[in-house]
Design a protein around this motif. Structure first.
Motif, short mmCIF file in Angstrom:
data_model
loop_
_atom_site.label_atom_id
_atom_site.label_comp_id
_atom_site.label_asym_id
_atom_site.label_seq_id
_atom_site.Cartn_x
_atom_site.Cartn_y
_atom_site.Cartn_z
N ALA A 201 -4.59 1.95 -8.89
CA ALA A 201 -4.46 3.34 -8.45
C ALA A 201 -5.85 3.96 -8.36
O ALA A 201 -6.66 3.78 -9.27
CB ALA A 201 -3.60 4.13 -9.44
N GLN A 202 -6.11 4.64 -7.27
CA GLN A 202 -7.38 5.35 -7.11
C GLN A 202 -7.16 6.56 -6.21
O GLN A 202 -6.12 6.71 -5.59
CB GLN A 202 -8.45 4.42 -6.53
N TRP A 203 -8.16 7.42 -6.17
CA TRP A 203 -8.05 8.64 -5.37
C TRP A 203 -8.42 8.34 -3.92
O TRP A 203 -9.29 7.52 -3.64
CB TRP A 203 -8.96 9.74 -5.92
N SER B 117 15.91 6.07 -2.35
CA SER B 117 14.83 5.76 -1.42
C SER B 117 13.60 6.61 -1.73
O SER B 117 13.69 7.75 -2.17
CB SER B 117 15.28 5.99 0.02
N ASP B 118 12.46 6.01 -1.51
CA ASP B 118 11.17 6.67 -1.67
C ASP B 118 10.94 7.17 -3.10
O ASP B 118 10.27 8.17 -3.31
CB ASP B 118 11.00 7.81 -0.67
N ARG B 119 11.49 6.48 -4.05
CA ARG B 119 11.28 6.80 -5.46
C ARG B 119 10.20 5.87 -6.00
O ARG B 119 10.27 4.67 -5.79
CB ARG B 119 12.57 6.60 -6.24
N VAL C 214 0.85 -1.18 0.00
CA VAL C 214 0.00 0.00 0.00
C VAL C 214 0.89 1.23 0.00
O VAL C 214 1.72 1.41 0.88
CB VAL C 214 -0.95 0.04 1.23
N LEU C 215 0.71 2.05 -1.03
CA LEU C 215 1.45 3.31 -1.17
C LEU C 215 0.44 4.45 -1.21
O LEU C 215 -0.57 4.34 -1.90
CB LEU C 215 2.16 3.32 -2.52
N ILE C 216 0.71 5.51 -0.50
CA ILE C 216 -0.11 6.72 -0.60
C ILE C 216 0.83 7.82 -1.07
O ILE C 216 1.87 8.07 -0.45
CB ILE C 216 -0.77 7.08 0.74
N LEU C 217 0.46 8.43 -2.21
CA LEU C 217 1.32 9.42 -2.86
C LEU C 217 0.59 10.72 -3.08
O LEU C 217 -0.63 10.74 -3.23
CB LEU C 217 1.77 8.91 -4.24
N SER C 218 1.35 11.81 -3.17
CA SER C 218 0.78 13.08 -3.62
C SER C 218 0.69 13.02 -5.14
O SER C 218 1.26 12.13 -5.77
CB SER C 218 1.69 14.24 -3.19
N GLU C 219 0.01 14.00 -5.73
CA GLU C 219 -0.09 14.06 -7.19
C GLU C 219 1.28 14.26 -7.84
O GLU C 219 1.46 13.96 -9.02
CB GLU C 219 -1.01 15.21 -7.62
N GLN C 220 2.26 14.74 -7.08
CA GLN C 220 3.60 14.96 -7.61
C GLN C 220 4.48 13.72 -7.44
O GLN C 220 5.65 13.72 -7.82
CB GLN C 220 4.27 16.15 -6.92
N GLY C 221 3.94 12.68 -6.83
CA GLY C 221 4.70 11.45 -6.64
C GLY C 221 5.48 11.39 -5.34
O GLY C 221 6.29 10.49 -5.15
N TRP D 261 4.32 4.49 -11.57
CA TRP D 261 3.98 5.89 -11.85
C TRP D 261 3.12 6.01 -13.09
O TRP D 261 2.28 6.90 -13.19
CB TRP D 261 5.23 6.74 -11.92
N ARG D 262 3.28 5.10 -14.06
CA ARG D 262 2.43 5.13 -15.27
C ARG D 262 0.96 5.02 -14.92
O ARG D 262 0.12 5.75 -15.46
CB ARG D 262 2.83 4.00 -16.24
N ALA D 263 0.62 4.11 -14.00
CA ALA D 263 -0.78 3.97 -13.58
C ALA D 263 -1.26 5.24 -12.88
O ALA D 263 -2.40 5.68 -13.07
CB ALA D 263 -0.94 2.75 -12.66
N CYS D 264 -0.38 5.85 -12.10
CA CYS D 264 -0.71 7.10 -11.41
C CYS D 264 -1.00 8.21 -12.43
O CYS D 264 -1.97 8.96 -12.28
CB CYS D 264 0.42 7.54 -10.49
N GLN D 265 -0.16 8.30 -13.45
CA GLN D 265 -0.34 9.33 -14.47
C GLN D 265 -1.67 9.13 -15.22
O GLN D 265 -2.35 10.11 -15.55
CB GLN D 265 0.82 9.31 -15.46
#
Length: 186
Positions: free
Chosen positions: A99-101, A55-57, A25-32, A63-67
């Motif tokens: 990926a979801q909001w 680290s934390d990259r 489970v990852l929670i990211l900002s819109e900037q990654g 990231w493709r799914a996030c985009q």
């Protein structure tokens, strides 16, 4: 930002639940930027980046799914979407990315909630459950785990140091036990 922001300063029930998930489970900002990652997510990200010391990259495959999700915001502003992708590495590892909001009170904008399912681990967990349900012996379970993971009879025999005929015998017993359980269930 290279540091993970803790959801709370003290371990909370939510954090304990997130750490207990079999999925990453990852929670990211819109900037990654990483807001939270459970241990499983960190492990999967390390696998995907092949241990590169960043680290934390967020790995590019995730990231493709996030985009895609971020891009869909303009097309479907009032619709709850989940973007799914499949990642397969050269080592035959396979991961499902969702990926979801996610809206968190502390943040003005929604965050990205990413779940990372290790497909092999999921198959193994299912096979263990099936082994218990069917009453498999420990050796039958070893054979069943590999069979469910997509191994050929020949590969199972080689890995378990048994003959091809022994694998066939175990599989015959396993299928008989499965049919017996299914017949009782009907």
């Amino acid at each position: 930002m290279d540091t993970v922001i803790a959801i709370t300063k003290q371990p909370s029930l939510l954090q304990a639940v997130l750490e207990g998930f079999i999925d990453g489970v990852l929670i990211l900002s819109e900037q990654g930027e990483w807001i939270h990652a459970n241990d499983r997510a960190r492990h999967i990200c390390d696998q995907l980046t092949k241990g590169i010391a960043q680290s934390d990259r967020v790995p590019q495959e995730i990231w493709r799914a996030c985009q895609c999700l971020i891009g869909s915001l303009n097309l479907y502003p009032n619709k709850a979407l989940t973007i799914e992708d499949e990642i397969t590495t050269g080592q035959a590892d396979s991961y499902r990315v969702r990926a979801q909001w996610l809206t968190l009170e502390r943040f003005q904008r929604p965050c990205l909630l990413i779940t990372l399912e290790d497909r092999l681990q999921s198959v193994q967990q299912a096979a263990i459950g099936e082994g218990q349900r069917y009453g498999l012996t420990p050796r039958e379970l070893e054979v069943w785990l590999r069979y469910r993971a997509g191994y050929s009879y020949k590969a199972i025999a080689a890995e378990l140091y048994i003959t091809h005929n022994t694998v066939k015998k175990h599989m015959k017993n396993i299928h008989a036990k499965r049919q017996m359980v299914m017949a009782i269930a009907d």
